[in-house]
Design an enzyme around this catalytic site. Structure first.
Site, PDB file in Angstrom:
ATOM      1  N   ASP A  30       0.272 -24.905   5.518  1.00 30.53           N
ATOM      2  CA  ASP A  30      -0.087 -23.982   6.595  1.00 30.53           C
ATOM      3  C   ASP A  30      -0.980 -24.702   7.610  1.00 30.53           C
ATOM      4  O   ASP A  30      -1.873 -25.470   7.250  1.00 30.53           O
ATOM      5  CB  ASP A  30      -0.814 -22.759   6.004  1.00 30.53           C
ATOM      6  CG  ASP A  30      -0.857 -21.595   6.964  1.00 30.53           C
ATOM      7  OD1 ASP A  30      -0.169 -20.592   6.704  1.00 30.53           O
ATOM      8  OD2 ASP A  30      -1.567 -21.691   7.993  1.00 30.53           O
ATOM      9  N   ASN A  87       3.774 -11.350   3.115  1.00 32.09           N
ATOM     10  CA  ASN A  87       3.350 -10.273   3.999  1.00 32.09           C
ATOM     11  C   ASN A  87       4.584  -9.706   4.700  1.00 32.09           C
ATOM     12  O   ASN A  87       5.461 -10.469   5.117  1.00 32.09           O
ATOM     13  CB  ASN A  87       2.357 -10.803   5.045  1.00 32.09           C
ATOM     14  CG  ASN A  87       1.064 -11.303   4.417  1.00 32.09           C
ATOM     15  OD1 ASN A  87       0.607 -10.761   3.414  1.00 32.09           O
ATOM     16  ND2 ASN A  87       0.481 -12.344   4.999  1.00 32.09           N
ATOM     17  N   SER A  95       2.578 -12.239  10.748  1.00 34.34           N
ATOM     18  CA  SER A  95       2.453 -12.674  12.141  1.00 34.34           C
ATOM     19  C   SER A  95       3.619 -13.544  12.586  1.00 34.34           C
ATOM     20  O   SER A  95       3.920 -13.613  13.773  1.00 34.34           O
ATOM     21  CB  SER A  95       1.133 -13.428  12.356  1.00 34.34           C
ATOM     22  OG  SER A  95       1.080 -14.583  11.564  1.00 34.34           O
ATOM     23  N   HIS A 100       8.453 -15.785   4.798  1.00 31.13           N
ATOM     24  CA  HIS A 100       7.736 -16.902   4.177  1.00 31.13           C
ATOM     25  C   HIS A 100       6.858 -16.387   3.061  1.00 31.13           C
ATOM     26  O   HIS A 100       6.364 -15.256   3.106  1.00 31.13           O
ATOM     27  CB  HIS A 100       6.891 -17.662   5.206  1.00 31.13           C
ATOM     28  CG  HIS A 100       5.979 -16.791   6.005  1.00 31.13           C
ATOM     29  ND1 HIS A 100       6.422 -16.068   7.092  1.00 31.13           N
ATOM     30  CD2 HIS A 100       4.669 -16.511   5.875  1.00 31.13           C
ATOM     31  CE1 HIS A 100       5.407 -15.379   7.592  1.00 31.13           C
ATOM     32  NE2 HIS A 100       4.326 -15.624   6.860  1.00 31.13           N
ATOM     33  N   HIS A 102       3.369 -17.317   1.014  1.00 32.62           N
ATOM     34  CA  HIS A 102       2.165 -18.139   0.951  1.00 32.62           C
ATOM     35  C   HIS A 102       1.922 -18.550  -0.507  1.00 32.62           C
ATOM     36  O   HIS A 102       2.049 -17.718  -1.418  1.00 32.62           O
ATOM     37  CB  HIS A 102       0.939 -17.346   1.419  1.00 32.62           C
ATOM     38  CG  HIS A 102       1.002 -16.877   2.837  1.00 32.62           C
ATOM     39  ND1 HIS A 102       0.333 -17.511   3.853  1.00 32.62           N
ATOM     40  CD2 HIS A 102       1.660 -15.840   3.423  1.00 32.62           C
ATOM     41  CE1 HIS A 102       0.551 -16.879   4.995  1.00 32.62           C
ATOM     42  NE2 HIS A 102       1.361 -15.853   4.764  1.00 32.62           N
TER      43      HIS A 102
HETATM   44  P1  5GP Z   1       1.771 -14.442   8.132  1.00 29.49           P
HETATM   45  O1  5GP Z   1       0.497 -13.930   8.754  1.00 29.49           O
HETATM   46  O2  5GP Z   1       2.961 -14.168   9.034  1.00 29.49           O
HETATM   47  O3  5GP Z   1       2.004 -13.986   6.725  1.00 29.49           O
HETATM   48  O4  5GP Z   1       1.588 -16.004   8.007  1.00 29.49           O
HETATM   49  C1  5GP Z   1       1.993 -16.902   8.999  1.00 29.49           C
HETATM   50  C2  5GP Z   1       1.318 -18.210   8.682  1.00 29.49           C
HETATM   51  O5  5GP Z   1       1.965 -19.218   9.412  1.00 29.49           O
HETATM   52  C3  5GP Z   1      -0.158 -18.264   9.056  1.00 29.49           C
HETATM   53  O6  5GP Z   1      -0.921 -18.544   7.890  1.00 29.49           O
HETATM   54  C4  5GP Z   1      -0.239 -19.364  10.093  1.00 29.49           C
HETATM   55  O7  5GP Z   1      -1.402 -20.163   9.970  1.00 29.49           O
HETATM   56  C5  5GP Z   1       1.013 -20.179   9.813  1.00 29.49           C
HETATM   57  N1  5GP Z   1       1.605 -20.845  10.957  1.00 29.49           N
HETATM   58  C6  5GP Z   1       1.857 -20.285  12.169  1.00 29.49           C
HETATM   59  N2  5GP Z   1       2.443 -21.190  12.977  1.00 29.49           N
HETATM   60  C7  5GP Z   1       2.562 -22.338  12.249  1.00 29.49           C
HETATM   61  C8  5GP Z   1       3.098 -23.629  12.546  1.00 29.49           C
HETATM   62  O8  5GP Z   1       3.602 -23.900  13.640  1.00 29.49           O
HETATM   63  N3  5GP Z   1       3.044 -24.565  11.558  1.00 29.49           N
HETATM   64  C9  5GP Z   1       2.507 -24.277  10.345  1.00 29.49           C
HETATM   65  N4  5GP Z   1       2.505 -25.278   9.437  1.00 29.49           N
HETATM   66  N5  5GP Z   1       1.997 -23.071  10.028  1.00 29.49           N
HETATM   67  C10 5GP Z   1       2.021 -22.118  10.969  1.00 29.49           C
END
Ligand code: 5GP
Ligand code: ZN
Length: 114
Positions: A30, A87, A95, A100, A102
């Site tokens: 991440d 999520n 977001s 995905h 985590h």
């Molecule tokens: P969500 O909030 O959708 O469950 O998690 C999205 C995750 O993607 C966040 O933890 C954020 O830091 C990560 N993320 C967003 N854009 C990028 C990216 O371009 N590269 C990487 N490696 N992680 C990303």
């Protein structure tokens, strides 16, 4: 999906710190880690959310969990413990709208999650 950041990572069009990949999934660190180990496991196939999967797609989620376990094992956090999280949509805190999972470890997790 041409405009999806995680599809671009899966296709190698934008860089990521990839820790594992195979024909079905890619796992990468991440960008904004919330724990010493914070890896995202994504399917190569685009789904906006887990709610967009059919029952027949769910074997892929099992594979994502297996890969998450292997990532945690590689990082040496299995004995102390780790957490996998998917999520979904706004209340779930999603977001990025490419499914995905985590994989978080290396510190004590809180419960309930925020
Ligand atoms: P969500 O909030 O959708 O469950 O998690 C999205 C995750 O993607 C966040 O933890 C954020 O830091 C990560 N993320 C967003 N854009 C990028 C990216 O371009 N590269 C990487 N490696 N992680 C990303
Ligand atoms: Zn995508």
């Amino acid at each position: 999906m041409t405009d999806c950041i995680f599809c671009k990572i899966a296709d190698g069009k934008i860089p990521a710190d990839i820790v594992y990949q195979d024909d079905r999934v890619v796992a990468f660190r991440d960008l904004n880690p919330q724990a010493p180990l914070h890896v995202l496991v994504i399917p190569r196939q685009h789904f906006d959310t887990i709610a967009d999967m059919a029952q027949a797609d769910m074997a892929l989620v099992g594979h994502m969990q297996w890969v998450g376990l292997e990532v945690a094992r590689q990082a040496g956090v299995v004995e102390d413990g780790f957490r996998t999280v998917i999520n979904c949509n706004a209340d779930g805190g999603q977001s990025v709208y490419h499914l995905h999972m985590h994989v978080l470890g290396g510190r004590q997790m809180a419960w309930p999650p925020g």
